[in-house]
Design an enzyme around this catalytic site. Structure first.
Site, PDB file in Angstrom:
ATOM      1  N   TYR A   1      -6.795  -1.407   0.378  1.00  0.00           N
ATOM      2  CA  TYR A   1      -5.967  -2.595   0.193  1.00  0.00           C
ATOM      3  C   TYR A   1      -5.020  -2.779   1.373  1.00  0.00           C
ATOM      4  CZ  TYR A   1      -1.881   0.207  -1.253  1.00  0.00           C
ATOM      5  OH  TYR A   1      -0.819   1.087  -1.288  1.00  0.00           O
ATOM      6  N   CYS A   2      -4.546  -4.014   1.508  1.00  0.00           N
ATOM      7  CA  CYS A   2      -3.593  -4.377   2.557  1.00  0.00           C
ATOM      8  C   CYS A   2      -2.820  -5.593   2.061  1.00  0.00           C
ATOM      9  CB  CYS A   2      -4.303  -4.645   3.888  1.00  0.00           C
ATOM     10  SG  CYS A   2      -5.585  -5.918   3.782  1.00  0.00           S
ATOM     11  N   THR A   3      -2.122  -6.278   2.936  1.00  0.00           N
ATOM     12  CA  THR A   3      -1.250  -7.372   2.501  1.00  0.00           C
ATOM     13  C   THR A   3      -2.035  -8.533   1.897  1.00  0.00           C
ATOM     14  OG1 THR A   3       0.293  -6.796   4.262  1.00  0.00           O
ATOM     15  CG2 THR A   3       0.589  -8.945   3.206  1.00  0.00           C
TER      16      THR A   3
ATOM     17  N   ILE B   1      -2.636  -7.377  -1.588  1.00  0.00           N
ATOM     18  CA  ILE B   1      -1.468  -7.234  -2.453  1.00  0.00           C
ATOM     19  C   ILE B   1      -0.972  -8.595  -2.936  1.00  0.00           C
ATOM     20  CG2 ILE B   1       0.924  -6.434  -2.568  1.00  0.00           C
ATOM     21  CD1 ILE B   1       0.162  -4.434  -0.306  1.00  0.00           C
TER      22      ILE B   1
END
Length: 246
Positions: free
Chosen positions: A182-184, A211
């Protein structure tokens, strides 16, 4: 409702006219009084923009009229003021730098998991096949320090181009698990998941929409803290509002 609409969006798609796109995108963004950053590369587009809601949505509608960008799905949040000081439209070698030219998400996208399914898996501690689930943060260490999924793996990266080396150093630790990168907003996850699969790690998924989409769809369950964003707000909370200062 707060007056300024902020959007973030990306799309991996083959582009051969980045110089011309840069000028037309800049012209449209200026016409609608938008500020922020748009990155273009042969592999696609990555943008963070803010401005009056009507202007932002008109710009997105204009961009989607180009068939290559029809699938663009911006993530929205609101602020009292424009969190960018100016407009930048740049042509880069990559829209997110990994330094692995064989990783081409526009050609083949890795499987993903949606936010509500991940929230359910985290609540039960396993995926639907019974495998333990781990979340892997692909962001830089200073971003992770604002907030992350509870128990997430964090390799203390200082830049995303360090991710491939970290994968090779830690891949044995991921065996037998379902790994959700996951990331932004999802852009780093696209490349991260492809690289992990190429490195021989089984059961890898990327969090669809990152996210920001997770906050939108789940209210941030199982996430601790706030999400760092690259503008004057610094970070946003699970309600997608500017996080309160410590």
């Amino acid at each position: 409702m707060k007056p300024i609409l902020n959007i973030s969006a990306y799309l991996f798609v083959a582009l051969s006219d980045t110089a011309a796109l840069r000028e037309s995108i800049r012209s449209q963004a200026v016409a609608w009084s938008l500020k922020g950053t748009v990155l273009l590369a042969d592999e696609g587009i990555n943008l963070f923009l803010a401005g009056p809601p009507d202007g932002v949505r008109a710009f997105v509608a204009w961009l989607r009229r180009d068939a290559r960008f029809a699938a663009l799905e911006p993530k929205e949040s609101w602020s009292r003021e424009v969190p960018f000081g100016k407009l930048l439209v740049k042509v880069k070698r990559e829209i997110i730098r990994m330094n692995h030219p064989t990783i081409r998400p526009a050609a083949a996208r890795h499987p993903s998991v949606d936010a509500t399914t991940l929230a359910r898996w985290l609540a039960q501690g396993r995926d639907d096949a019974g495998r333990p689930v781990v979340t892997l943060d692909t962001r830089n260490a200073f971003e992770v320090d604002h907030g992350r999924f509870k128990g997430a793996i964090d390799w203390r990266l200082s830049k995303f181009s360090e991710f491939p080396r970290a994968v090779l150093a830690h891949r044995d630790e991921l065996a037998g698990k379902t790994v959700v990168s996951y990331c932004t907003g999802g852009i780093r996850c696209e490349k991260a998941a492809l690289f992990m699969a190429e490195a021989g790690i089984a059961n890898v998924l990327q969090l669809e929409g990152g996210i920001l989409k997770y906050f939108e769809q789940t209210g941030g369950r199982h996430f601790e803290g706030s999400c760092f964003v690259f503008d004057a707000r610094e970070s946003i909370d699970p309600s997608l509002a500017e996080a309160a200062s410590a």
